[in-house]
Design a protein around this motif. Structure first.
Motif, PDB file in Angstrom:
ATOM      1  N   ARG A  20       0.817  -1.214   0.000  1.00 30.39           N
ATOM      2  CA  ARG A  20       0.000   0.000   0.000  1.00 30.39           C
ATOM      3  C   ARG A  20       0.852   1.265   0.000  1.00 30.39           C
ATOM      4  N   PHE A  21       2.110   1.184   0.396  1.00 30.80           N
ATOM      5  CA  PHE A  21       2.978   2.347   0.423  1.00 30.80           C
ATOM      6  C   PHE A  21       3.634   2.618  -0.935  1.00 30.80           C
ATOM      7  N   VAL A  22       3.696   1.646  -1.803  1.00 33.95           N
ATOM      8  CA  VAL A  22       4.343   1.813  -3.096  1.00 33.95           C
ATOM      9  C   VAL A  22       3.674   2.930  -3.885  1.00 33.95           C
ATOM     10  N   ASN A  23       2.353   2.915  -3.973  1.00 33.92           N
ATOM     11  CA  ASN A  23       1.643   3.950  -4.721  1.00 33.92           C
ATOM     12  C   ASN A  23       1.880   5.325  -4.123  1.00 33.92           C
ATOM     13  N   PHE A  24       1.926   5.402  -2.817  1.00 30.42           N
ATOM     14  CA  PHE A  24       2.209   6.666  -2.146  1.00 30.42           C
ATOM     15  C   PHE A  24       3.618   7.132  -2.470  1.00 30.42           C
ATOM     16  N   ASP A  25       4.579   6.209  -2.474  1.00 33.99           N
ATOM     17  CA  ASP A  25       5.964   6.554  -2.806  1.00 33.99           C
ATOM     18  C   ASP A  25       6.079   7.096  -4.226  1.00 33.99           C
ATOM     19  N   VAL A  26       5.369   6.478  -5.152  1.00 29.17           N
ATOM     20  CA  VAL A  26       5.392   6.948  -6.538  1.00 29.17           C
ATOM     21  C   VAL A  26       4.788   8.351  -6.615  1.00 29.17           C
ATOM     22  N   ALA A  27       3.640   8.538  -5.989  1.00 29.83           N
ATOM     23  CA  ALA A  27       2.985   9.858  -6.000  1.00 29.83           C
ATOM     24  C   ALA A  27       3.886  10.915  -5.373  1.00 29.83           C
ATOM     25  N   GLN A  28       4.520  10.596  -4.262  1.00 30.16           N
ATOM     26  CA  GLN A  28       5.414  11.537  -3.587  1.00 30.16           C
ATOM     27  C   GLN A  28       6.631  11.866  -4.450  1.00 30.16           C
ATOM     28  N   SER A  29       7.164  10.869  -5.132  1.00 31.18           N
ATOM     29  CA  SER A  29       8.329  11.099  -6.001  1.00 31.18           C
ATOM     30  C   SER A  29       7.982  12.028  -7.153  1.00 31.18           C
ATOM     31  N   LEU A  30       6.803  11.845  -7.734  1.00 30.29           N
ATOM     32  CA  LEU A  30       6.377  12.739  -8.817  1.00 30.29           C
ATOM     33  C   LEU A  30       6.204  14.160  -8.294  1.00 30.29           C
TER      34      LEU A  30
END
Length: 124
Positions: A20-30
């Motif tokens: 569940r944190f992977v999508n958040f990490d991607v969004a944060q990186s963008l």
């Protein structure tokens, strides 16, 4: 029940809760790269795992499907740059690679640590 049994008797690291944190990490990186809510991005890879786009508030408007990703990566640099420029002209502020990675000789892509994602910001 199957998940609990699997995790109880497995030596593998529990990926279920971490996923569940992977999508958040991607969004944060963008976001950290300056890609803001409402912007458009293009996808290279798997469209089944794009909750990150919702979290980032971006629109995925173009895609190179995962089955065609090797063709994209194998393009000559100038040819790939022209395709990326056309995506930027169409409004893409970034390309996001999902479950496919740029080869080491492909410049500009940033790997998102701990994920199967990379991204490339585009200049308009």
């Amino acid at each position: 029940v199957t998940y609990v049994i699997d995790q109880s008797f497995s030596r593998r690291i529990d990926r279920g809760l971490n996923a569940r944190f992977v999508n958040f990490d991607v969004a944060q990186s963008l976001s950290a790269a300056g890609i803001t809510r409402g912007e458009r991005v293009a996808l290279v890879g798997d469209e089944s795992d794009i909750y990150w786009a919702r979290l980032a508030g971006v629109e995925v408007f173009a895609q190179i499907p995962l089955r065609d990703a090797p063709v994209y990566w194998d393009m000559q640099e100038a040819e790939r740059d022209r395709l990326n420029a056309r995506l930027a002209e169409a409004g893409a502020s970034a390309l996001v690679a999902s479950w496919t990675h740029p080869p080491p000789n492909v410049r500009g892509w940033k790997r998102i640590d701990g994920t199967e994602f990379s991204f490339l910001t585009l200049t308009r």
